[in-house]
Design an enzyme around this catalytic site. Structure first.
Site, PDB file in Angstrom:
ATOM      1  N   LYS A 132       0.963  -1.312   0.020  1.00  0.00           N
ATOM      2  CA  LYS A 132       0.070  -0.157  -0.084  1.00  0.00           C
ATOM      3  C   LYS A 132       0.785   1.269  -0.009  1.00  0.00           C
ATOM      4  O   LYS A 132       1.797   1.380   0.721  1.00  0.00           O
ATOM      5  CB  LYS A 132      -0.919   0.024   1.176  1.00  0.00           C
ATOM      6  CG  LYS A 132      -2.223   0.706   1.010  1.00  0.00           C
ATOM      7  CD  LYS A 132      -3.091   0.454   2.365  1.00  0.00           C
ATOM      8  CE  LYS A 132      -4.386   1.415   2.415  1.00  0.00           C
ATOM      9  NZ  LYS A 132      -4.800   1.247   3.897  1.00  0.00           N
TER      10      LYS A 132
HETATM   11  C1  E4P Z   1      -8.242   2.011   3.998  1.00  0.00           C
HETATM   12  O1  E4P Z   1      -7.624   1.436   3.179  1.00  0.00           O
HETATM   13  C2  E4P Z   1      -8.213   3.076   4.691  1.00  0.00           C
HETATM   14  O2  E4P Z   1      -6.817   3.222   5.141  1.00  0.00           O
HETATM   15  C3  E4P Z   1      -9.093   3.203   5.682  1.00  0.00           C
HETATM   16  O3  E4P Z   1     -10.503   2.799   5.165  1.00  0.00           O
HETATM   17  C4  E4P Z   1      -9.664   4.628   6.335  1.00  0.00           C
HETATM   18  O4  E4P Z   1     -10.634   4.611   6.981  1.00  0.00           O
HETATM   19  P1  E4P Z   1     -10.929   6.018   8.011  1.00  0.00           P
HETATM   20  O5  E4P Z   1     -11.178   7.093   7.230  1.00  0.00           O
HETATM   21  O6  E4P Z   1     -12.267   5.409   8.782  1.00  0.00           O
HETATM   22  O7  E4P Z   1      -9.626   6.025   8.803  1.00  0.00           O
END
Ligand code: E4P
Length: 217
Positions: free
Chosen positions: A87
């Site tokens: 990622k």
């Molecule tokens: C996923 O890849 C993201 O890191 C995550 O969905 C972020 O979510 P949040 O905005 O609830 O922290």
């Protein structure tokens, strides 16, 4: 539509896996820190454990922000298990890192996507997934679902293979609307997935069926 769980919590990952509908897991540094995971060995071990629980794509986020550091870290993460997806944040060096991993055949997920232009750049760089953050856009009074629609149109226009991984999901309605638009994947906290189960008429109907079943002996 693929369902990923958005957590580093092993109990929640196991619970979602036991449901039989789980296709993968996403994590981020905040979710890892929430579980008290710190230090390189602990981080790598935690991803290994997740890979042993779920047979699907597991997003592991780099902690660095320069090209050289990101590719070193990403190579180490990818070596943990074939299902690891590196990622990478949506920054200039991140685009270069996406291209590097794409050339090596290592899967990537470009995170922190908040505009259609960012998604287009990530797709051009060969990202396997782009992660538009719905909830965080909604939080600042911008309709996150419009972004999913824009990216869907652009990717369909040019037949990009990059999958739209709708992230920052906050409710079952986010999941339903993503399904209507045609997001390829949602990544969600466990409670929003479980909330899809609920309907008062189901509960009422089942209570009646159970009561009537008893009359049948
Ligand atoms: C996923 O890849 C993201 O890191 C995550 O969905 C972020 O979510 P949040 O905005 O609830 O922290």
């Amino acid at each position: 539509m693929k369902f990923f769980i958005d957590t580093a919590n092993l109990e929640q990952i196991k619970e979602a896996q036991d449901l039989g509908i789980l296709d993968g897991v996403t994590t981020n540094p905040s979710l890892m820190a929430k579980e008290g995971i710190s230090g390189k060995d602990a981080i790598l071990n935690h991803y290994k454990t997740i890979c042993e629980i779920v047979d699907g794509d597991i997003s592991a986020e780099v902690l660095s922000t320069t090209y050289e550091e990101m590719i070193k870290e990403g190579d180490e993460l990818a070596a943990i298990h074939p299902n690891i997806v590196v990622k990478i944040p949506m920054i200039k060096d991140g685009i270069k890192a996406l291209k590097y991993f794409s050339n090596k055949g290592i899967k990537t997920n470009c995170t922190l996507i908040f505009s259609a232009g960012q998604a287009l750049l990530a797709a051009k760089a060969g990202a396997n997934y782009v992660s538009p953050f719905l909830g965080r856009l909604d939080d600042i009074s911008v309709d996150g679902m419009n972004l999913i629609e824009e990216i869907r149109i652009i990717f369909d226009n040019y037949m990009f293979d990059t999958e739209i991984l709708a992230a920052s999901i906050r409710s079952p309605m986010h999941i339903i609307n993503c399904a209507k638009i045609g997001a390829d994947v949602i990544t969600s906290p466990l409670d929003s997935i479980l909330n899809l189960l609920n309907h008062p008429l189901t509960d009422k109907g089942l209570a009646q069926f159970v009561a009537d079943a008893k009359k049948m002996g």
